[in-house]
Design an enzyme around this catalytic site. Structure first.
Site, short mmCIF file in Angstrom:
data_model
loop_
_atom_site.label_atom_id
_atom_site.label_comp_id
_atom_site.label_asym_id
_atom_site.label_seq_id
_atom_site.Cartn_x
_atom_site.Cartn_y
_atom_site.Cartn_z
N CYS A 137 85.29 51.97 34.02
CA CYS A 137 84.07 51.28 33.58
C CYS A 137 84.26 49.76 33.63
O CYS A 137 84.84 49.17 32.71
CB CYS A 137 83.70 51.73 32.15
N CYS A 140 82.66 47.89 30.75
CA CYS A 140 83.43 47.97 29.49
C CYS A 140 84.64 47.04 29.51
O CYS A 140 84.95 46.40 28.53
CB CYS A 140 83.92 49.39 29.25
N ASP A 141 85.35 47.02 30.64
CA ASP A 141 86.69 46.43 30.64
C ASP A 141 86.88 45.20 31.54
O ASP A 141 87.93 44.57 31.49
CB ASP A 141 87.71 47.50 31.05
#
Length: 322
Positions: A137, A140-141
């Site tokens: 992701c 997300c990261d």
């Protein structure tokens, strides 16, 4: 038939969607029973820092966040259990769900929050460094790798979107495409080609993610020339798709060609009255903890209204026959 237990509201799955549904359903006095499934906490248990969920100014570790969600649901009165749904029968209400191939639950309403699983390449090094520079992701990261070189593997619209997202944060994005063309739409491909800090590698397979406790580089091979190259990167993003955990509901619930459950627009309602779906098992677009939690709330409210209408109809029927 083995032992049967009757419940008012059954929740299958325990990520942000399932736990939020349990919090709302408990507060509405639906006495929900939640089965956690194979991976309690879902995909967040394989993430490290979560920095984009509102209310955690310092950020929080994914597994800890899911423990907090679970504790909150329990405090509200949800009955949270270890176990996995193994079969369903949605022929008539109450709906029947088999748990661990041994006991059956009869439920007046069912909330499905079984989530989705990221598809991986299947490399041992990829799994070993998952959460330590390997991620499925970018949204997300990606933030953790600002101004650094990263790699992403994939060739669809999602891979292009994630590569473009990373290009705004990272110094260079090495995009690995297995074939000599992408599956992505022409417009997405064009955006990638027009972005100077995205470098596309055609006919490229990933052999290994290198690094002891964090990603240091990736080893790739050109599958035409067999030439191997090592690319120094700090993160490796896998964007080859997700698989919704919906096999259990095949033949019962409407799903799209990829297996995502179809819900009526603006609701969590499936094609079977009293069966609701929320979170990543029905969302292939956003796939964030916060959107999953929101849809878990929607499902619990939809279930509450459905059960309230049933009760009302039952009372009217009783009065009519009295």
């Amino acid at each position: 038939m083995a032992e049967i237990e009757k419940v008012h509201c059954l929740i299958i799955g325990s990520g942000p969607a399932g736990y939020t549904a349990a919090i709302y359903a408990s507060r509405a006095n639906l006495k929900p029973v939640l089965y956690q499934g194979l991976q309690p906490g879902g995909q967040l248990t394989i993430t490290t820092d979560v920095e984009n969920y509102p209310g955690y100014p310092e950020g929080i570790m994914g597994p800890q966040m899911m423990i907090d969600f679970e504790k909150q649901a329990q405090r509200m009165g949800a009955d949270i259990r270890w176990g996995m749904a193994t079969k369903v029968d949605f022929t008539n209400r109450p709906y029947k769900v088999e748990i661990d191939e041994e006991k059956w639950i009869e439920a007046d309403s069912v909330i499905i929050a079984t989530g989705a699983s990221a598809k991986w390449l299947g490399l041992p090094s990829e799994q070993r460094l998952n959460g330590h520079g390997v991620s499925a992701c970018a949204v997300c990261d990606g933030f953790f790798f600002k101004n650094q070189e990263v790699a992403i593997v994939g060739a669809g619209d999602t891979a292009c979107e994630e590569a473009l997202y990373l290009s705004k944060l990272c110094s260079t994005v090495h995009m690995l495409v297995r074939r000599d063309e992408m599956r992505a739409s022409k417009v997405m491909q064009q955006r990638v080609f027009n972005t100077p800090n995205i470098k596309v590698y055609w006919n490229t397979d990933t052999l290994e993610v290198l690094g002891e406790n964090k990603v240091d580089a990736i080893k790739v091979v050109n599958n035409h020339t067999n030439e191997e190259t090592t690319i120094p990167v700090k993160a490796f993003f896998v964007a080859i798709g997700h698989q919704p955990n919906s096999d259990l509901f095949k033949g019962w619930l409407d799903m799209d060609e990829a297996g995502y459950l179809i819900t009526q627009p603006g609701t969590s309602k499936t094609n079977i009255e009293g069966v609701f779906a929320c979170g990543d098992v029905q969302d292939k677009i956003y796939r964030q903890a916060v959107t999953a939690a929101g849809s878990g709330c929607t499902a619990a409210l939809d279930a509450e209204r459905y059960l309230g209408a049933l009760e009302h109809a039952h009372m009217e029927q009783q009065q009519a026959t009295a």
